[in-house]
Design an enzyme around this catalytic site. Structure first.
Site, PDB file in Angstrom:
ATOM      1  N   SER A  67       0.819  -1.207   0.000  1.00  0.00           N
ATOM      2  CA  SER A  67       0.000   0.000   0.000  1.00  0.00           C
ATOM      3  C   SER A  67       0.857   1.263   0.000  1.00  0.00           C
ATOM      4  O   SER A  67       0.491   2.275  -0.605  1.00  0.00           O
ATOM      5  CB  SER A  67      -0.928   0.001   1.225  1.00  0.00           C
ATOM      6  OG  SER A  67      -1.873  -1.051   1.131  1.00  0.00           O
ATOM      7  N   PHE A 124       4.432 -10.544  -5.867  1.00  0.00           N
ATOM      8  CA  PHE A 124       3.067 -10.772  -6.344  1.00  0.00           C
ATOM      9  C   PHE A 124       2.894 -10.342  -7.804  1.00  0.00           C
ATOM     10  O   PHE A 124       1.873  -9.744  -8.169  1.00  0.00           O
ATOM     11  CB  PHE A 124       2.043 -10.026  -5.466  1.00  0.00           C
ATOM     12  CG  PHE A 124       2.164 -10.317  -3.996  1.00  0.00           C
ATOM     13  CD1 PHE A 124       2.052 -11.604  -3.515  1.00  0.00           C
ATOM     14  CD2 PHE A 124       2.391  -9.290  -3.094  1.00  0.00           C
ATOM     15  CE1 PHE A 124       2.166 -11.883  -2.165  1.00  0.00           C
ATOM     16  CE2 PHE A 124       2.512  -9.544  -1.736  1.00  0.00           C
ATOM     17  CZ  PHE A 124       2.393 -10.847  -1.269  1.00  0.00           C
ATOM     18  N   ILE A 125       3.861 -10.645  -8.645  1.00  0.00           N
ATOM     19  CA  ILE A 125       3.815 -10.176 -10.025  1.00  0.00           C
ATOM     20  C   ILE A 125       3.127 -11.214 -10.908  1.00  0.00           C
ATOM     21  O   ILE A 125       3.621 -12.333 -11.090  1.00  0.00           O
ATOM     22  CB  ILE A 125       5.227  -9.868 -10.551  1.00  0.00           C
ATOM     23  CG1 ILE A 125       5.913  -8.837  -9.643  1.00  0.00           C
ATOM     24  CG2 ILE A 125       5.149  -9.379 -12.001  1.00  0.00           C
ATOM     25  CD1 ILE A 125       5.152  -7.545  -9.447  1.00  0.00           C
ATOM     26  N   SER A 126       1.989 -10.831 -11.458  1.00  0.00           N
ATOM     27  CA  SER A 126       1.261 -11.705 -12.380  1.00  0.00           C
ATOM     28  C   SER A 126       2.064 -11.875 -13.666  1.00  0.00           C
ATOM     29  O   SER A 126       2.546 -10.900 -14.241  1.00  0.00           O
ATOM     30  CB  SER A 126      -0.109 -11.108 -12.702  1.00  0.00           C
ATOM     31  OG  SER A 126      -0.940 -11.098 -11.569  1.00  0.00           O
ATOM     32  N   GLY A 163      -7.024   3.459 -14.275  1.00  0.00           N
ATOM     33  CA  GLY A 163      -7.647   2.559 -15.248  1.00  0.00           C
ATOM     34  C   GLY A 163      -7.660   1.119 -14.782  1.00  0.00           C
ATOM     35  O   GLY A 163      -8.629   0.387 -15.013  1.00  0.00           O
ATOM     36  N   GLN A 214     -40.029 -16.359  -0.680  1.00  0.00           N
ATOM     37  CA  GLN A 214     -39.776 -14.927  -0.763  1.00  0.00           C
ATOM     38  C   GLN A 214     -38.400 -14.537  -0.222  1.00  0.00           C
ATOM     39  O   GLN A 214     -37.754 -13.615  -0.743  1.00  0.00           O
ATOM     40  CB  GLN A 214     -40.868 -14.167  -0.010  1.00  0.00           C
ATOM     41  CG  GLN A 214     -40.881 -12.668  -0.311  1.00  0.00           C
ATOM     42  CD  GLN A 214     -42.045 -11.970   0.354  1.00  0.00           C
ATOM     43  OE1 GLN A 214     -42.178 -12.006   1.574  1.00  0.00           O
ATOM     44  NE2 GLN A 214     -42.901 -11.353  -0.458  1.00  0.00           N
ATOM     45  N   GLU A 268      -4.591  -3.682  -7.053  1.00  0.00           N
ATOM     46  CA  GLU A 268      -4.807  -2.350  -7.643  1.00  0.00           C
ATOM     47  C   GLU A 268      -5.101  -1.308  -6.559  1.00  0.00           C
ATOM     48  O   GLU A 268      -5.781  -0.314  -6.789  1.00  0.00           O
ATOM     49  CB  GLU A 268      -5.950  -2.372  -8.673  1.00  0.00           C
ATOM     50  CG  GLU A 268      -5.830  -3.436  -9.757  1.00  0.00           C
ATOM     51  CD  GLU A 268      -4.732  -3.144 -10.766  1.00  0.00           C
ATOM     52  OE1 GLU A 268      -3.835  -2.334 -10.455  1.00  0.00           O
ATOM     53  OE2 GLU A 268      -4.759  -3.721 -11.854  1.00  0.00           O
ATOM     54  N   GLU A 285      -9.207  -0.559   1.479  1.00  0.00           N
ATOM     55  CA  GLU A 285      -8.929   0.413   2.542  1.00  0.00           C
ATOM     56  C   GLU A 285      -8.203   1.635   1.972  1.00  0.00           C
ATOM     57  O   GLU A 285      -8.505   2.784   2.329  1.00  0.00           O
ATOM     58  CB  GLU A 285      -8.098  -0.243   3.647  1.00  0.00           C
ATOM     59  CG  GLU A 285      -8.854  -1.273   4.487  1.00  0.00           C
ATOM     60  CD  GLU A 285      -9.109  -2.587   3.753  1.00  0.00           C
ATOM     61  OE1 GLU A 285     -10.033  -3.319   4.147  1.00  0.00           O
ATOM     62  OE2 GLU A 285      -8.381  -2.887   2.777  1.00  0.00           O
TER      63      GLU A 285
END
Length: 379
Positions: free
Chosen positions: A131, A155-157, A239, A277, A362, A366
């Site tokens: 963060s 944590f790299i895709s 984006g 319902q 992204e 928080e």
């Protein structure tokens, strides 16, 4: 204020929906089970223009808008969340080169990124800076015509598979103004990758650390100027947040559709459970939250296209709301399926696992609240 899609947008939507139905949805469960990275299918998506959605046309891009992208990613995620999300990451990395890179850099990489002959990853997060992105420590020291890099990204895709890594590094002093952006090719001496992470979801895309040990990268691979990287990263995340929110919409819609069908088929106490319902109300709330999320995502995308001063705040609002709502819709859908929802024979448990990370990446939800509150207090 026109909420109707244009004729072109309906065409993009139909193309993405058809592609998801034909190529993604039938294989999504198998890819999740076997941790298969669907490169061939993503290259087919690139043939439709979905790998360079908002890249300029002179290098093979589709030159579409952020609103167009949100429509496309919702449809792709309806078929496979993790594959759609990876396409979003690839698009963000390509856009960064297109928007801020030199003409030479653009023409060197983007024609092949647009076809996904080259696959791109985006590298910002580090083991000790998530963060607090401006605290990143990966250092790039100028040495003649090269930068020498040392450090790690976490944590790299796509790590280890991708051909191109758009990476934020520290070339100057501490803080955001000391950060620059470099394009790094796979195979560069000193570049290595950690073992694949064992994850709750997003199993059909690889995730690992990216490590630099005296890694020499040409100065010609600098995107923009030294010290501009953090600004590029934050603009890219506006984006990216919309896209991941749109991916939440598509998966939540798939979960809602499965629940609608199940409530009509499953019987209890001598009648379809859809007659009760309490369950009707649950379905109504799920549909309402999905519609509200879609409106927020598309409104924020439109404002980003218009470069509205409040666009960053609206993107944060939309990401926070849509990813929270998407996860809840999928979790409620699992509950409506009872014990069957917990089985891998049904897609609900996969939807829940895949959507959970959207509330983290992204920018955590928080941090989205921090961005919103900061803007409100500034006003």
């Amino acid at each position: 204020m026109n909420f109707e899609l244009t004729e072109d947008q309906r065409a993009f939507q139909d193309a993405a929906r058809g592609f998801a139905a034909d190529y993604l949805k039938p294989k999504a469960a198998e890819w999740d089970e076997t941790s298969h990275f669907a490169v061939d299918e993503m290259r087919k998506a690139a043939e439709l223009g979905f790998a360079a959605i908002y890249v300029k046309g002179d290098v093979g891009g589709s030159e579409l808008t952020r609103l167009d992208a949100a429509i496309i990613f919702e449809e792709l995620s309806w078929g496979c969340t993790a594959t759609a999300a990876y396409l979003s990451i690839h698009n963000m990395a390509s856009w960064m080169i297109d928007r801020f890179g030199s003409d030479e850099l653009r023409h060197r990489y983007l024609p092949r990124l647009a076809t996904m002959e080259l696959i791109a990853s985006y590298c910002l997060t580090e083991p000790n800076s998530g963060s607090d992105a401006a605290a990143l420590r990966t250092r790039a020291v100028r040495d003649g015509d090269h930068y020498v890099l040392n450090g790690s990204k976490a944590f790299i895709s796509g790590a280890g598979v991708s051909d191109i890594y758009v990476c934020m590094v520290r070339t100057g002093d501490d803080g955001p103004k000391g950060i620059s952006c470099l394009v790094i090719e796979k195979g560069t001496p000193g570049l290595s990758f950690g073992k694949p992470e064992r994850k709750m979801g997003w199993n059909s895309q690889p995730t690992a650390t990216v490590d630099f040990a005296d890694c020499r990268v040409p100065v010609a691979n600098l995107v923009g100027k030294e010290g501009e990287g953090f600004r590029f990263a934050m603009m890219g995340l506006d984006g990216g947040r919309l896209n991941i929110g749109a991916c939440s919409l598509g998966t939540a819609r798939a979960a809602l559709e499965a629940s609608q069908a199940y409530l009509g088929e499953r019987k209890a106490f001598g009648r379809p459970i859809g007659d009760f319902q309490a369950l009707q109300f649950k379905l109504a709330d799920m549909a309402t939250d999905l519609e509200a999320s879609r409106l927020m995502i598309r409104n924020a995308a439109s404002k980003l296209d218009q470069r509205d001063p409040k666009a960053t705040m609206l993107c944060a609002m939309a990401k926070r709301f849509a990813t929270d709502a998407g996860f809840k819709i999928a979790n409620d859908a699992l509950q409506l399926h009872g014990g069957y929802g917990y089985l891998k024979d049904f897609p609900l448990e996969r939807h829940v696992r895949d959507l959970r990370v959207h509330q983290i990446l992204e920018g955590t939800n928080e941090i989205m609240r921090v961005i919103i509150a900061r803007e409100l207090t500034r006003q």
